[in-house]
Design a protein around this motif. Structure first.
Motif, PDB file in Angstrom:
ATOM      1  N   SER A 181       0.829  -1.201   0.000  1.00  0.00           N
ATOM      2  CA  SER A 181       0.000   0.000   0.000  1.00  0.00           C
ATOM      3  C   SER A 181       0.866   1.255   0.000  1.00  0.00           C
ATOM      4  O   SER A 181       1.980   1.262   0.499  1.00  0.00           O
ATOM      5  N   MET A 182       0.321   2.328  -0.573  1.00  0.00           N
ATOM      6  CA  MET A 182       1.014   3.617  -0.584  1.00  0.00           C
ATOM      7  C   MET A 182       0.866   4.280   0.779  1.00  0.00           C
ATOM      8  O   MET A 182      -0.227   4.317   1.338  1.00  0.00           O
ATOM      9  N   TYR A 183       1.963   4.801   1.297  1.00  0.00           N
ATOM     10  CA  TYR A 183       1.958   5.471   2.600  1.00  0.00           C
ATOM     11  C   TYR A 183       2.045   6.980   2.407  1.00  0.00           C
ATOM     12  O   TYR A 183       2.769   7.473   1.541  1.00  0.00           O
ATOM     13  N   ASN A 213       6.972   3.685  -2.369  1.00  0.00           N
ATOM     14  CA  ASN A 213       5.592   3.647  -1.879  1.00  0.00           C
ATOM     15  C   ASN A 213       5.363   4.631  -0.737  1.00  0.00           C
ATOM     16  O   ASN A 213       4.613   4.358   0.204  1.00  0.00           O
ATOM     17  N   GLY A 214       6.039   5.752  -0.804  1.00  0.00           N
ATOM     18  CA  GLY A 214       5.859   6.807   0.185  1.00  0.00           C
ATOM     19  C   GLY A 214       6.732   6.684   1.415  1.00  0.00           C
ATOM     20  O   GLY A 214       6.833   7.629   2.192  1.00  0.00           O
ATOM     21  N   LEU A 252       5.608  12.735  -3.886  1.00  0.00           N
ATOM     22  CA  LEU A 252       4.701  11.642  -3.525  1.00  0.00           C
ATOM     23  C   LEU A 252       3.297  11.905  -4.053  1.00  0.00           C
ATOM     24  O   LEU A 252       2.623  10.987  -4.535  1.00  0.00           O
ATOM     25  N   ASN A 304       1.282   9.517  -6.846  1.00  0.00           N
ATOM     26  CA  ASN A 304      -0.074   9.004  -6.659  1.00  0.00           C
ATOM     27  C   ASN A 304      -1.082   9.727  -7.559  1.00  0.00           C
ATOM     28  O   ASN A 304      -2.274   9.779  -7.266  1.00  0.00           O
ATOM     29  N   LYS A 360       7.390   2.745  -8.157  1.00  0.00           N
ATOM     30  CA  LYS A 360       6.714   3.354  -7.000  1.00  0.00           C
ATOM     31  C   LYS A 360       7.690   4.218  -6.212  1.00  0.00           C
ATOM     32  O   LYS A 360       7.687   4.239  -4.981  1.00  0.00           O
TER      33      LYS A 360
END
Length: 356
Positions: A31-33, A77-78, A239, A243, A323
């Motif tokens: 998951s993206m943070y 992913n952040g 970021l 996204n 990512k």
């Protein structure tokens, strides 16, 4: 006894496999943070958990320090994978974005359009009045907001320097027929200010800065409007763009405009979107040059990478396929460079060594 030992071995194998799966979670499935809007909390991710090579880290950091870097961040992913500061800089120190900040103006233009304040296909004079250039009215009215976003205004780009007063904005060719890197893009900030009924900075603060937890401020340097912030705030913006304009589930910039901004925007410089540079295209132009060069801007960089590139090597690299967001702030890596330099190519060779 053998049955007990067999079960024990199966249990160990299950635990081992489960641990390995957790440790090497694929960035494509994770998951993206998004860090909280306030405070200094930011989740991290280790080199080992990504399966990257720890031995490649120090050569990268040594190169960054050698090349006068001040702040450097890699997000996956952040989550922060690397965050390093050099040459007296720190996490709390602000630094200027230079032309990397053009992408902030591009983003604000998209936000103003989605709010119905402007239309990028309308002429600039619809918002700031006529005689904003020294062109005959018929020629001035050819210039749209989109021409400013794509560096195709047709205005003289070298003889009058960076000045954007009417006397300095002189005719070169008709809008849309020539790509030339030009400071006139800052007129988009005037367009937004007039359309929103407030200063560009106030609109920026309300619609972007506070919504993603950035710090920083705008200041005037010569004829340029320049943004300065901490390295982490630059990473927050990267970021957001990774996204596709959403911060968690909040749409800051709509995806249609995002897609337009980060893809080829005209047929002259294939490596340019809406004030974003694009890697992996078949040709490109450099600032202050009409020469078309073959190949990708950064051959060692990922082909799907889009970039905010500023003078003295201020960098935001966004790589959707990985990512990943990479940030570099600092003094010029070499004695002479503009938005693009040889530093990008070598830096990406060092970054590639982390995972290839």
């Amino acid at each position: 006894m053998s049955k007990i030992n067999y079960s024990f071995l199966i249990t160990l194998l299950y635990i081992s496999c489960s641990s390995e799966n957790v440790q090497l979670t694929s960035p494509s499935t994770e998951s993206m943070y998004f860090p909280p809007l306030t405070g200094n909390v930011w989740e991290t991710k280790s080199i080992a958990s990504l399966g990257w090579k720890q031995t490649a880290v120090q050569p990268l950091l040594d190169y960054l320090e050698l090349k006068h870097s001040k702040g450097f961040i890699i997000l996956v992913n952040g989550r922060i994978v690397l965050e390093n500061y050099f040459n007296g800089h720190s996490a709390s120190t602000s630094w200027y974005w230079a032309s990397a900040g053009k992408t902030l103006t591009s983003t604000m233009t998209g936000i103003a359009q989605q709010e119905g304040l402007i239309n990028i296909n309308n002429k600039v004079s619809d918002y700031i009045g006529t005689s904003w250039t020294s062109l005959p009215l018929a020629k001035e009215n050819l210039i749209t907001n989109k021409h400013l976003l794509t560096m195709t205004s047709g205005l003289e780009d070298i003889a009058n320097g960076d000045a954007v007063d009417p006397a300095s904005l002189t005719y070169k060719v008709d809008a849309g027929t020539r790509w030339a890197y030009h400071n006139v893009y800052v007129k988009l900030q005037d367009v937004i200010a007039h359309a929103s009924g407030q200063s560009f900075e106030n609109y920026f603060n309300a619609k972007l800065k506070t919504k993603i937890g950035m710090d920083g401020l705008w200041f005037t340097s010569g004829n340029n409007s320049v943004f300065a912030s901490t390295t982490r705030s630059m990473a927050r913006f990267g970021l957001l763009m990774l996204n596709k304009g959403k911060w968690e589930n909040n749409i800051i910039l709509n995806e249609n405009y995002f897609d337009e901004a980060t893809n080829t925007s005209q047929n002259i410089n294939l490596s340019y979107g809406y004030l974003w540079w694009l890697n992996g295209k078949t040709s490109y132009h450099l600032p202050q040059s009409q020469l078309q060069l073959s190949g990708s801007i950064i051959p060692s960089g990922p082909n799907d990478m889009f970039m905010a590139l500023g003078k003295n090597d201020q960098k935001i690299y966004v790589i959707p396929s990985k990512k990943m967001v990479v940030i570099r702030m600092g003094d010029p890596a070499d004695s002479v460079n503009l938005a693009l330099s040889d530093f990008d190519e070598v830096l990406w060779q060092k970054i590639n060594a982390l995972y290839q």
